[in-house]
Structures are given as C-alpha cells and as structure tokens.
Design an enzyme around this catalytic site. Sequence first.
Site, mmCIF file in Angstrom:
data_model
loop_
_atom_site.group_PDB
_atom_site.id
_atom_site.type_symbol
_atom_site.label_atom_id
_atom_site.label_comp_id
_atom_site.label_asym_id
_atom_site.label_seq_id
_atom_site.Cartn_x
_atom_site.Cartn_y
_atom_site.Cartn_z
ATOM 1 N N GLU A 153 0.848 -1.195 0.000
ATOM 2 C CA GLU A 153 0.000 0.000 0.000
ATOM 3 C C GLU A 153 0.881 1.241 0.000
ATOM 4 O OE1 GLU A 153 -4.043 1.417 2.327
ATOM 5 O OE2 GLU A 153 -3.313 -0.623 2.492
ATOM 6 N N GLU A 189 -2.456 0.505 13.450
ATOM 7 C CA GLU A 189 -3.606 0.866 12.629
ATOM 8 C C GLU A 189 -4.914 0.601 13.363
ATOM 9 O OE1 GLU A 189 -5.215 -0.067 8.094
ATOM 10 O OE2 GLU A 189 -3.827 -1.458 9.061
#
Length: 906
Positions: free
Chosen positions: A488, A759
Amino acid sequence: MRKIILLLFILQISIVSLVAQVQVTSLLVENRQEPLGIDDPRPRLSWQLLADKRNVMQAAYEIRVSPDVKALKQGKNLSWNSGIVQSGQSVLVPYQGSELAPVTPYYWQVRVRDNKGKLSKWSEPSFFVTGLQQAANWQAQWIQVGFKEEKSRPSPMFRKEFNSDKKLVRALALITARGVYEAEINGQKVGDLCLAPGWTSYNKRLQYQTYDVTELINEGSNAVGVTLGNGWYRGNIGFEGQVDVYGDELALLFQLELTYDDGSTAVVLSDGSWKSSTGPIVYSEIYHGEIYDARLEQEGWSEAGFNDSAWRGVELKNYSKDILVTTENEPIRKQEVFHPVEILKTPEGDQVIDFGQNLVGWVQMKVAGTAGDKITITHTEVLDKDGNFYTESLRSAKQQNTFILKGKGIEEFEPHFTWKGFRYIKVEGYPGELETENFTATALYSDMEPTGSFECSDELVNQLQHNIRWGQRGNFLDVPTDCPQRDERLGWTGDAQAFARTASFNFRVHSFFDKWLKDVVADQYENGGVPFVVPDVLNNRQVSPGWADVATIAPWTIYLAYGDKELLEAQYGSMKAWVDYIQHVSRKNLWRPKHSFGDWLFYRPFDDNSGMSAVTDKNLIAQAFYAHSTQLLIQAAEVLGKQDDLNVYQDLLAKIKHAFTQEYMTPKGKLVSGTQTAYVLALHFDLLPEELRDQAAKRLVDNIRLYNTHLTTGFLGTPYLCHVLSRFGYTDVAYELLMQKTYPSWLYPVTMGATTIWERWDGIKPDGTFQTPGMNSFNHYAYGAIGDWLYRVVAGIDTEADQPGYKAIRIEPQLGEPLTHAKAELKTYYGSVVSGWKKEADKVKLQISVPVNTTAIVSIPASGAAGITEGGKRLSELKGITLEGQENGRVLVQIGSGDYLFEWAN
C-alpha cells in the site's frame, strides 16, 4: 591625552550598550538552511533573535544580499539592500531585490534593532543557490537505454566522460528521472539523498534536485554515472497490483554546470553521447525488494578510463520539461542506525534478528562466502504469539532483499531503490553463524528537523509519545503514507488531515506539507472532489468525508503552525473548489455522499451481537465535515481579505448547521447517533446551538462511562475526543482515557510492546492473536493524533490564531491525575517555547520559556493572583509581567520573551 582616552572609553561603552545585546542567528531561506535550487523569484527569508534580557522584540530589520560574499560584508555589489525597515517581522520576509540569475549562489545577512533601541551586529553570512527557474534553461535532453529491457527490468545504468581543464570555482549538478536515481561522479556518490527525485503527481509535477559537486570534479578527465530504479514511477504501487502508473519507460535528465575562475562556463548534459548498460541490481521494487548480484558489478564504471565498449548507446526522448519543479521540501535521507538487540531461532527454525524498534528503512549486511552464495533477508514487524516470523499482514508485499556474492573477501550489501517496514528480519542462506556486528538497520525518512518533545511522570505515556514520533518518522517518507510495510504505502488523505497538527509539533513539516498539498491541488478532480490518496494512483474518482477534507484542514493547520499566508493563498482555490463540490452534490444543504469510509476502524466488540458497536451515521459525519470545511474556508477568506467569499460562505455555513440540527438532532439536543464520534464532531465543529452544547458534552461523558471509561472512536473522532472533553470541563475524563491500559485505548498497544502506533486499537488481541491480516499495520500514525492534546492541553503550548506560527503564544496547561509533572518544548521559527509543570507536596511550579520577538499569555491554574510568585517575587512586584485578569478559575498574565518560573500553592 587622558581626555582622549576617557572619550574613547566612553565611546566604547556606548557602542557596547547599543550593540550585541541582541544577536541574529538561524538564517533560513524558504524554511531551509542554505538550500540549493531555489526557483521562487521572491524567496522568503527568516531568522531568529537571541537576547539575555526579557521582553525583547524586534523593532526594525535590515537585509542585504549579494552574489559575492566578500562584497556582501563590505556592503557592495548588492542585489538587494532593504534599508532599515520598521517591522517586527522576522519570519518569511520576501526578497525584493533585483532579478535573481539561474543556478547562482547568493549570500545574505541581516541585522536588527530591538524595542530598546539596541542594534545587533550583522549576522554571519548565509547563502542560497538558485535553480534553473524555467524550462527554457534546461539544455539537457531526456535519455533512455539504447537496448531492449529484460522482462525482470534490471536497473539501467548511464555513463559519460568529460574534461574539466581549468581551475574550477563551482560545479552544480541538476538531476531528475522518470523513476528513482542514484548518481556518481568519479566513483563517489552525488549527495546523500535516497529515493530521489521523490514522489509527486509525476505527470503534472516532477521534481529535480540541485547538488554542489565542486569537490567531486577532478582537473582533467572525469566521469559521471547514474543508476535508475522503478520506484513509484513504473513499479508496483497500490494494492490492486498496479504497475506503470505513470509510464513504462525510465529516463534520465542530467545537467552539470561548471564555472571557472576566469569567468568562463561549461556544461555536461545528458544527450546522445551517453552510454547505457545494466549491472548488479537485477530486480528492484518498492514492495518486493531488491535482488543484487555482486558478480555483475562493473568496477570503475563511473570513473574516467573505464572500458565501456560493451555498453550500448542511448535513445533521446522528447519528454516535457514544463512540468519540472525544484525540490522545496526536505529530501529522504538516512537517519538513525540500529544494531541487533537479539538473534534468535524461532520454534519453526528460522534465524531471526530483532532490532528492538519498528522502523522504516533497510538493513546493511557484511558477509564473506563463495561466488554464487545467495542470502535472502525478509522483513516483518511482529512475531506471532508462538514466537514465529509473521508476514501474513504484509499481503502481497514480499519485503525481501536478496544478495548474491561475488566471492571476494568481506562483501557489504545495502539496498538502493526499495525500503521496508520492520523490526525483525529473517536471514536465509547466510554462510556461518549470524553475528550482531555484521548487521545494522538504518531508518529512512524525510529529513525534517525534530522540533517538539514531550515527557511526563508516566513512563507508559512517554512510550506512547515515542511511538507517535516513530510512527511519523516511518510514514513521512516524502509523502504522508498510511503504512510503510504492506502493498500500500499510499498518501491517504484522511490519515494526513487527522495527524497534521500533531505532526507539526514533533517535526518541522512546513515544507513537507507545502510540497504534498501542491500534489493535492494537482490531483484534485475537475469538479473539486479530492481523491482518497495523493498522489492519486487509485484514480477511482471517488471522494469520502473526512478524507477529502484534507483540502481545507491541512492548509489551515499548517498556516496556524507556521504563519505561512502564502501557502494559504496558494491552497485557497483548492479549498474553495472542495466546498463548492459538496454544495453542488448536496440537496437542501444536506450532504449524503455516495461513498464514505465513515469513522474508520471505530470500536467493534469481539461479540458484535452485543449491541455495543460504536456505529456513527455516515451522513451525519459527512454533514459535520461539510460544516467544518466551510468554516475553515471562511477563516481563510478572512485572513486573505476575500470579503465577497466571506459573505457567501458565512451564509452557507448557517444553512449547513441548520440542516444538521434539523436532520440529526432532536429538539432537546440528542443526536440520532449516540456515539462518542457523533457528539465529538458536533461539539468540536460547533454544530449545536450554544445552549445545547453542555448537555451534549454530558451525553458524551455518559457514553464514555457506559464503556467503562474507554474510547470507541475511529480515525475521524479520535483526534478531537480529548480536546472536546477539556473544552467542556471534563479534562479529568480525558486524563482517564489517556491513562486507560485495556482495549480500546492509546496505552493498550504500549502494554503489548508496541514501538509505533498501530492501525487498529487491537492489532494484537489480549490472547496474542492478530486482527484480520488483510488490514493490520503496526506502523500507522492516525491514532497518534492524541499527541496534539499532549502538547496543547497537558503541557499547554498553543499559538493564537490571529498571530499564527507562535508569534503570539498561549500557554495554558491543564493539570490532571495521576501525572505529577509534564513538560513540552517546541522549536518555532522564533526559537524554543517551553512549558513544564510539576506538582510538589505544597506547591506547583510552572517553568516557561518564551522566544525573543514573541509574547505569551499564560493561563495559570491558580485560584488567585495574590498567591502566585515568579522567580520568588509576587506578581505585583514585577515589571514586564501584566496581570490580564481571571477566567474559569485561572489567572491570566501576559509576558514577553525570557525564562520564567511561576509557583503557587498546591
């Protein structure tokens, strides 16, 4: 004779009294020290003042600029002499002299007069070097390899020999690439940058770098060599397997400008005379890593006299130079070096090295073996609960480097065009035993100056601050990425806006955000919508509330932090276009977006059937951010003097707020979503009628108590949660949330051994198992936004909005249990601001430092002014400290620059 001596003595004393009580230091040009490649025709100059007295302000300044440092000191051959300017401005003063020539050094210095009439000495000269300024000044041509590439895309190499037969005064190299590059001259690396030219919206903005390479040039024969890598340009980027996003061919643009002592000049250009080949980097991808075959090294390839008869020519390309822009932000450089803290063997038999810190960068290795030996290093962030190497959360990213030995003594390996997010590495194929002295890990990130520190009496909170800073380091790698390890590593806009204020405390991110916000503008859709990620490699044409609002939130945040009105002006059109987009797609002043991430990763209990999931209505969130963006646009219009817009958007904001209360609030102030995030957004963005705000804050606290004093917010609610509680008199609850150690909380990951921000609140569950591997990064800065509250509320350092950039400072610490002390320091453009408090048995101490050329309002949490002392004296006995009154049980005093120690009864 005695009279003459006496007169001279008096004159000397008079001069000393007029000079040297204030000093000028820390000269910056466009936020950087002695930068190369300045293309702005009116670069802005900044400086700091030092003084040993209190309450010192700048009353006037004088600047002089010259292309000749000797002439500058004599006040001759000046490109600009400002004359004496009656002004207190010492930050971002625009150059107003004669036109600056391209690729030329300019030297400058400044002196000031303070508010006591004292004149400083001239500062030590500083300098900046201009860039090419316009496309027409590029003489170089784009070149590509002159052969068909292999399918694996090994890194191409380019070389050129040239002569320099006169006495050299200066050599400046200007380089960029479609791809990433490393350049060498005469076998030595050019500069210390990594992954240049960095990542921008390449089809619209491609950066070039300027290097002073004078010391690398020999008198006589020379050679230059450049290696390219795929990088973001054509490598695998994005989680949908995208490649060749910006193009499928790498290319080089190189221009070396030589200036000799006889006044003559010469250039060395990328053109048809160059040669091309490949070498030891046989594979290079950001996500997957590098394969380096040392047997393919071409020794001396960037030195004069190398036999390049087997090399091929190059192909000239007519790629645009109009999109080229100089590098205005701090580049990526090597930073901290880590040594192994442990070498272990996992239950599955893997040899693993633990570096003790989750970091972003790469590993260097020393090894001796035979030709053809292959060593593979795989990187990961965590071990599983059994102690085995865990890579499932990396998704398709291999995070693997391979080194093939040439078999000649001790060999050293270091990657070039890739990076990894890791704490642990697995080493396979290493000949012999792993030894700690043969492995180091080096952090890579944008070379931002550290500006903030926070520490307190609780070690878990201190570790939290450590984790916040390392989350920023790892994810501020030229763009503000969401995660640095899996497939990502994109510039997610929602994460960036949520963390921007915290980021501005930890590091100087002025230029970092200035550069990235220009790409926000470049990639903003024609209709005003803003993508999920910038640079926009997803290109899905969708927008989401709280993500796209980066267009208004980030410019205003950076303006507050640094006082950069020009940045706000440059972003204003984008801010306005975004608000206009929402207005266009709204109906009856209500925004119901087609797509929304909502309050991303909000609390969901392990048993989702419990009814405790903190689901916030996505349309309510959208309406809240619609109002917030409109409010920020109004504030920007006010600063920039755009009166017509001010009237239009003030009227629009009233309609947006009315629509919010009609759609999402009962007459008594209850919201249709009873979540923490719903009340936090409604209160922080002032969406509720004033008379209903206190009851809404009470509902927020009741909700927090319902969850046994745990937060339930996601990416959009978390940054504002503790701020709202403090604003409405519930700082004690905010402290309870801060100190909470069980899931979900800020300290839960700390208790689980985290060294960066996760996260998810429960990336590792209490039983040691992991959250869903499809999205579970252990280095993801968004929840680190609590750092803003630590600085601005716990320590109490803030800027007044009407004099941003800490020209006017507000120091308002809010003390809370169980902390017994807390201290923060922030390096501003004016100098360091310090606020530190300490509770003792019978008194409280507040230590404060205020930089020269600023003032501060100090809000002291004491019951009355009579009981407060500063430096052991009562306030009424002190000059230069003004009692401004009392509010909300606090005493307000105004102070100027200097160091202070306030005390009052505990």
